[in-house]
Design an enzyme around this catalytic site. Structure first.
Site, PDB file in Angstrom:
ATOM      1  N   HIS A  82       0.847  -1.194   0.000  1.00 44.12           N
ATOM      2  CA  HIS A  82       0.000   0.000   0.000  1.00 44.12           C
ATOM      3  C   HIS A  82       0.880   1.240   0.000  1.00 44.12           C
ATOM      4  O   HIS A  82       1.866   1.301   0.723  1.00 44.12           O
ATOM      5  CB  HIS A  82      -0.903   0.027   1.243  1.00 44.12           C
ATOM      6  CG  HIS A  82      -1.758   1.253   1.314  1.00 44.12           C
ATOM      7  ND1 HIS A  82      -2.939   1.373   0.609  1.00 44.12           N
ATOM      8  CD2 HIS A  82      -1.592   2.427   1.957  1.00 44.12           C
ATOM      9  CE1 HIS A  82      -3.460   2.566   0.833  1.00 44.12           C
ATOM     10  NE2 HIS A  82      -2.659   3.231   1.651  1.00 44.12           N
ATOM     11  N   ASP A 161     -15.197   1.608   7.524  1.00 44.71           N
ATOM     12  CA  ASP A 161     -14.159   2.580   7.187  1.00 44.71           C
ATOM     13  C   ASP A 161     -14.682   3.609   6.196  1.00 44.71           C
ATOM     14  O   ASP A 161     -14.394   4.803   6.319  1.00 44.71           O
ATOM     15  CB  ASP A 161     -12.924   1.871   6.615  1.00 44.71           C
ATOM     16  CG  ASP A 161     -11.882   2.877   6.125  1.00 44.71           C
ATOM     17  OD1 ASP A 161     -11.371   3.636   6.970  1.00 44.71           O
ATOM     18  OD2 ASP A 161     -11.616   2.928   4.919  1.00 44.71           O
ATOM     19  N   ARG A 168     -15.066  11.714   8.878  1.00 45.02           N
ATOM     20  CA  ARG A 168     -13.841  12.408   9.300  1.00 45.02           C
ATOM     21  C   ARG A 168     -13.514  13.544   8.358  1.00 45.02           C
ATOM     22  O   ARG A 168     -13.036  14.598   8.766  1.00 45.02           O
ATOM     23  CB  ARG A 168     -12.678  11.408   9.358  1.00 45.02           C
ATOM     24  CG  ARG A 168     -12.784  10.447  10.541  1.00 45.02           C
ATOM     25  CD  ARG A 168     -11.864   9.254  10.357  1.00 45.02           C
ATOM     26  NE  ARG A 168     -10.494   9.664  10.106  1.00 45.02           N
ATOM     27  CZ  ARG A 168      -9.623   8.967   9.363  1.00 45.02           C
ATOM     28  NH1 ARG A 168      -9.981   7.820   8.817  1.00 45.02           N
ATOM     29  NH2 ARG A 168      -8.397   9.401   9.190  1.00 45.02           N
ATOM     30  N   SER A 183      -7.487   2.651   9.410  1.00 46.14           N
ATOM     31  CA  SER A 183      -8.214   2.711   8.142  1.00 46.14           C
ATOM     32  C   SER A 183      -7.435   1.970   7.044  1.00 46.14           C
ATOM     33  O   SER A 183      -7.976   1.116   6.338  1.00 46.14           O
ATOM     34  CB  SER A 183      -8.419   4.192   7.772  1.00 46.14           C
ATOM     35  OG  SER A 183      -8.797   4.349   6.434  1.00 46.14           O
ATOM     36  N   LYS A 187      -8.270  -2.084   5.370  1.00 44.91           N
ATOM     37  CA  LYS A 187      -8.548  -2.348   3.951  1.00 44.91           C
ATOM     38  C   LYS A 187      -7.641  -3.438   3.393  1.00 44.91           C
ATOM     39  O   LYS A 187      -8.068  -4.273   2.596  1.00 44.91           O
ATOM     40  CB  LYS A 187      -8.395  -1.055   3.143  1.00 44.91           C
ATOM     41  CG  LYS A 187      -9.580  -0.110   3.378  1.00 44.91           C
ATOM     42  CD  LYS A 187      -9.499   1.134   2.523  1.00 44.91           C
ATOM     43  CE  LYS A 187      -8.592   2.170   3.133  1.00 44.91           C
ATOM     44  NZ  LYS A 187      -9.154   3.474   3.378  1.00 44.91           N
TER      45      LYS A 187
HETATM   46  N1  URA Z   1      -5.972   6.995   3.643  1.00 46.39           N
HETATM   47  C1  URA Z   1      -6.838   6.077   4.127  1.00 46.39           C
HETATM   48  O1  URA Z   1      -7.052   5.048   3.506  1.00 46.39           O
HETATM   49  N2  URA Z   1      -7.440   6.300   5.293  1.00 46.39           N
HETATM   50  C2  URA Z   1      -7.233   7.420   6.005  1.00 46.39           C
HETATM   51  O2  URA Z   1      -7.806   7.547   7.061  1.00 46.39           O
HETATM   52  C3  URA Z   1      -6.349   8.382   5.498  1.00 46.39           C
HETATM   53  C4  URA Z   1      -5.728   8.140   4.313  1.00 46.39           C
END
Ligand code: URA
Ligand code: CA
Length: 433
Positions: A82, A161, A168, A183, A187
């Site tokens: 990632h 999320d 947020r 977060s 994923k």
């Molecule tokens: N990228 C994400 O996937 N989540 C966040 O909270 C911030 C950046």
């Protein structure tokens, strides 16, 4: 349990238990907890943080809020990568075949992009015929056969999320390290990763502006990974200038092919080798990062990585002759324009995010979810920070299928500084493991 009690607990800087966090995420996902209560919680977390147990519990609660991809029918350790996002980041296109070439299965689900350029999925669609919509069964078959497949996201992954991130975004609570870390990790885990490699970008073009912030985020994610039994490593890499020379979908596919042939841009090649070594090592190749790296370098030199790329493209319906003749196969722009240096000197600054926005203005990226991409659009940077340049020499070439306007040219001129002195930025700031 009552949400108000949990909010007050966090407000008083006490830790939440695993069962409290699980309850909260379950009920928020089911719309039983209203947004106003969750935004108060997010703000309390923003100010008071979370310890590693809380962050791990939050990560797993979000994983369990939706579908989880089962990659167990694929043999081997499934290592995912990632990146926290930057400008002209072409690494996935290189890493997927490169890492697969040493025998590590790469079962990658990628997204479309919003912003400077498309996501990996958009970039791959620049290759005529390439199909990103593949059933779960076919996906598994492709990886078992060729060690690599890259497909679009399917299924309802981490709905908690998605809901939290949107909340947020409008409540000033995006920039909280525990919330960002859980977060991102949720994923990757929901997508089936056994092990995770993180590229945390730092600099003007990145989310984390300082190395210290990037390091804190990286360490937080590595700690979560260990706690939830996913081996995790991170690289803190520079995003003060765009990565490589190309920004734009077709242009980046071509850049990835050059890199797989062993003559890509130095910074992109090095970052791919560093990230690739971590992926290969976590997957069980070599007994050290150096050993893993040597195997990857070998496959860049002997053509094996490029062969895997061709197989991978063909297996998903794409025209594999793109590897030999990218200029003939990839979409071409009707208009091109050179932006030249107004003075002589050394390039001392390339403001990554503004250069990225220029690429988007040319059509390479989406301004809104509905925007149409121009796969041929983008820009090619001829001079990077530290390079000498003569007045009148080409700095950047612009590509688009719509007429190129002066405001894009001005944006480039204003965001590439030329001075007497320049320091080349450090590409890899740190490895966190
Ligand atoms: N990228 C994400 O996937 N989540 C966040 O909270 C911030 C950046
Ligand atoms: Ca690039």
């Amino acid at each position: 349990m009552r949400m108000i009690d949990l909010i007050e607990k966090k407000q008083h800087n006490e830790s939440l238990t695993e069962s409290e966090i699980k309850w909260m995420i379950e009920h928020y996902t089911a719309d039983d907890i209203p947004d106003y209560q969750m935004s108060a919680m997010a703000m309390a977390i923003y100010f008071n943080g979370m310890n590693n147990e809380e962050r791990s519990a939050l990560t797993m609660a979000m994983v369990e809020s939706g579908d989880q991809i089962d990659l167990s029918p694929i043999e081997g350790v499934k290592v995912d990568k990632h990146s926290t996002g930057g400008v002209g980041d072409t690494t996935t296109l290189v890493l997927a075949p490169l890492v697969a070439s040493v025998g590590i299965p790469v079962a990658k689900m990628s997204g479309r992009g919003l912003g400077h350029t498309g996501g990996t999925i958009d970039k791959l669609e620049a290759v005529p015929g390439f199909n990103v919509e593949v059933t779960q069964e076919k996906f598994v078959d492709l990886v078992n056969k060729n060690k690599v497949a890259v497909v679009g996201q399917s299924g309802n992954l981490t709905p908690a999320d998605k809901k939290m991130y949107a909340l947020r975004d409008v409540t000033g609570t995006v920039e909280s390290i525990p919330l960002i870390a859980s977060s991102i990790m949720s994923k990757k885990i929901a997508a089936g990763a056994d092990a995770i490699v993180l590229d945390v970008k730092t600099g003007a073009g990145a989310f984390m502006k300082s190395v210290e912030q990037a390091k804190e985020l990286a360490e937080t994610m590595v700690n979560i990974g260990e706690a939830v039994e996913r081996n995790t490593m991170a690289v803190i890499s520079d995003m003060s200038q765009p990565l490589g020379n190309a920004i734009g979908n077709s242009l980046e596919v071509k850049e990835a092919i050059d890199t797989l042939k062993g003559h890509g841009p130095e910074d992109l090649t090095e970052l791919c080798l560093v990230l690739g070594s971590q992926m290969a090592y976590l997957g069980g190749v070599g007994s050290s990062l150096d050993e893993a790296r040597a195997k990857l370098e070998e496959n860049l030199q002997n053509g094996k990585a490029l062969d895997v790329f061709k197989t991978f493209i063909a297996a998903q319906g794409g025209d594999a002759s793109v590897a030999d003749n990218p200029d003939d196969v990839l979409p071409k722009a009707e208009y091109t324009k050179e932006v030249t240096a107004e003075t002589s000197g050394k390039v001392s600054e390339i403001v990554a995010d503004q250069i990225g926005i220029s690429a988007m203005m040319l059509g390479a990226g989406r301004e809104t979810k509905e925007s149409q991409l121009d796969l041929a659009a983008g820009l090619y940077i001829h001079k990077k920070i530290g390079d000498k340049v003569e007045k009148g020499e080409a700095l950047v070439t612009l590509y688009s299928n719509k007429e190129i306007t002066q405001d894009v040219v001005d944006k480039i001129i204003n965001n590439i500084k030329i001075s007497d002195e320049a320091t080349t930025p450090t590409l890899i700031h740190q490895i966190v493991q």
